[in-house]
Design a protein around this motif. Structure first.
Motif, mmCIF file in Angstrom:
data_model
loop_
_atom_site.group_PDB
_atom_site.id
_atom_site.type_symbol
_atom_site.label_atom_id
_atom_site.label_comp_id
_atom_site.label_asym_id
_atom_site.label_seq_id
_atom_site.Cartn_x
_atom_site.Cartn_y
_atom_site.Cartn_z
ATOM 1 N N ALA A 84 -5.793 7.815 -43.122
ATOM 2 C CA ALA A 84 -6.043 6.596 -42.567
ATOM 3 C C ALA A 84 -6.959 7.099 -41.206
ATOM 4 C CB ALA A 84 -5.698 5.486 -42.219
ATOM 5 N N CYS A 85 -7.745 6.662 -40.516
ATOM 6 C CA CYS A 85 -8.056 7.132 -39.454
ATOM 7 C C CYS A 85 -8.591 5.791 -38.811
ATOM 8 C CB CYS A 85 -9.462 8.200 -38.974
ATOM 9 S SG CYS A 85 -10.055 9.093 -40.310
ATOM 10 N N MET A 86 -7.637 5.510 -37.035
ATOM 11 C CA MET A 86 -8.618 4.558 -36.772
ATOM 12 C C MET A 86 -8.915 4.985 -35.270
ATOM 13 S SD MET A 86 -4.583 2.618 -36.361
ATOM 14 C CE MET A 86 -3.842 3.346 -34.550
ATOM 15 N N ILE A 87 -9.867 4.845 -34.885
ATOM 16 C CA ILE A 87 -11.178 6.044 -34.278
ATOM 17 C C ILE A 87 -11.340 4.651 -33.494
ATOM 18 C CG2 ILE A 87 -13.209 6.428 -34.025
ATOM 19 C CD1 ILE A 87 -12.467 6.341 -37.296
ATOM 20 N N SER A 88 -11.125 4.614 -31.616
ATOM 21 C CA SER A 88 -11.850 4.046 -30.692
ATOM 22 C C SER A 88 -12.335 4.671 -29.950
ATOM 23 C CB SER A 88 -10.074 3.212 -30.690
ATOM 24 O OG SER A 88 -10.857 1.629 -29.334
ATOM 25 N N ARG A 89 -12.966 3.603 -28.976
ATOM 26 C CA ARG A 89 -13.521 4.005 -27.348
ATOM 27 C C ARG A 89 -13.214 3.393 -26.402
ATOM 28 N NH1 ARG A 89 -19.037 6.746 -26.775
ATOM 29 N NH2 ARG A 89 -19.434 7.310 -24.414
#
Ligand code: FES
Ligand code: FE2
Length: 444
Positions: free
Chosen positions: A251-256
């Motif tokens: 999985a990838c948790m992607i955030s800004r």
């Protein structure tokens, strides 16, 4: 004649799918042994290191896959080999140094020696000793060194990252990761040469899966971590995406990031400290880099063995090394890129203070993992509740969800065959995870 079989642990899964996980999944010795066999020793690529750790011929690194000790070594031709650290003679785990440079490997017990590809090259007194004109002892004439080398693993490298598998029939690394996860892998590792900035090591007294779960859990960082919520590095009001591979295992948790400070999502959150300031503001001297392409943080879990971290300018691999069902060693390799100037290297090193065993952020995770295991031991018949964001497994555009954990356990449950499986729970992996609606759409 009767045989004694190890009793098989069957799990009871309350609720639907994998939205409730039996505590016994973390406390059963038998399931743990099965996990090692099915995840670490078969059908999975496991992380073993970075090419930059062994840049020259003869450089080696000792590490583990699951609980098995292996050596990653660059041979005279520049190729990377991974061999099991078990002498072909009488089984000695002969390599004791963590890192080093050698011409060959020599077992201390009877000095059998192996070349850097793992071939047996020398056996003292193989042809016996001469005494009184006669030859005494030695190995049988038909002893063939070619059949007595070290156990050689299959190796895959991609843009400086090394994976290995005991399973020579395994699919390619690229197929193993799947296109969506590979995209984010290549975002960090795009072929630029890496530099090694340093290591942290810790032993966390909790089941190894809890570390995978921690980085598949975007719900906790804005609640547990004062640092993240106060300084806006990771919290629920940020643009984010949760992306899985088709099996739900990676999985990838992607955030800004945003500017932090008080908002709707800080109301009533005790870890939010509005007045907290830094004595040294350089800890948050964030310098955007062109390769980020929008997100400021992408946390990848590559099942079962590694986490790839990018949190602003801090990049690292975090190697999960199980030590029994109740503990794992967690080894962080902080790295940078050859093109970094001295200032950027300092910046990466300063930001690395957020992570590692005593990190401003990661110390919290180590503690809650320990506390989780304590609770599991205490009430082994109970189950966790993993229902945030529903009971389904799907990619999402927000972080108020536990979908990635449900995805991992759906995969786990299928591979482990632990407990009855309802057909509704286990749609074919290829169709079971809703892929990003639009593959090209990325968090910006
Ligand atoms: Fe290694 Fe004998 S056990 S040489
Ligand atoms: Fe965390």
């Amino acid at each position: 004649m009767s045989t004694v079989e190890t009793p098989r642990t069957e799990l009871t899964w309350p609720g639907e799918g994998t939205s409730r996980i039996p505590y016994a999944a973390y406390t059963s010795e038998e399931l743990y042994r099965r996990e090692l066999e099915r995840f670490f020793y078969r059908s999975h690529w496991c992380y073993v290191g970075l090419e930059a750790e062994i840049p020259e011929p003869g450089n080696f690194k000792r590490t583990v896959i699951g609980e098995r000790s292996v050596i990653v070594v660059r041979d005279k031709d520049g190729a990377i080999n991974v061999v099991e650290n078990v002498c072909a003679h009488r089984g000695v785990a002969f390599c004791r140094a963590r890192h080093g440079t050698v011409k060959d490997f020599v077992c201390p017990y009877h000095q059998w020696s192996y070349d850097l590809k793992g071939n047996l090259q020398g056996v003292p007194f193989r042809r016996g000793v001469k005494q009184d004109g006669q030859v005494h002892g030695g190995m049988p004439k038909d002893f063939d060194p070619k059949d007595n080398g070290l156990n050689k693993l299959k190796v895959a490298t991609r843009n400086g990252v090394i994976f290995a598998s005991f399973d020579h029939g395994i699919e390619s690394l690229e197929d193993f990761l799947g296109p969506d996860v590979l995209h984010y892998f290549d975002r960090v590792f795009d072929g630029r040469k890496l530099t090694i900035l340093g290591y942290s090591r810790q032993r966390i007294p909790g089941n190894w899966k809890l570390m995978q779960e921690n980085i598949k859990d975007p719900y906790h960082p804005g609640l547990l971590h004062t640092w993240f919520i106060t300084f806006g590095l990771w919290r629920a009001d940020q643009k984010s995406q949760m992306v899985m591979d088709a099996h739900g295992r990676h999985a990838c948790m992607i955030s800004r990031r945003n500017q932090g400070g008080a908002s709707e999502v800080t109301k009533g959150v005790s870890s939010f400290k509005e007045d907290m300031t830094l004595n040294d503001p350089r800890f948050l001297d964030v310098q955007p880099e062109p390769w980020w392409g929008g997100p400021t943080a992408v946390m990848m879990t590559l099942f079962p063995s590694v986490i790839i971290q990018q949190q602003v300018n801090s990049v690292s691999t975090r190697h999960i090394q199980p030590v029994g069902k109740d503990a794992f060693d967690f080894v962080w390799t902080h790295f940078g890129f050859e093109e970094d100037d001295a200032e950027m290297t300092q910046r990466r090193l300063r930001q690395a203070n957020l992570f590692g065993p005593a990190g401003f952020v990661s110390a919290d995770d180590g503690e809650v993992i320990e506390f989780s295991q304590q609770g599991f031991r205490q009430r082994p018949e109970h189950a966790t509740v993993v229902e945030m964001g529903g009971r389904e497994v799907e990619n999402t555009d927000h972080m108020v969800t536990e979908t990635l954990i449900r995805g991992m356990y759906r995969y786990w449950r299928k591979v482990m065959e632990a407990g009855p499986v309802h057909t509704s729970t286990l749609a074919a992996p290829e169709s079971g995870v809703a892929q990003s609606k639009e593959r090209g759409r990325r968090c910006t």
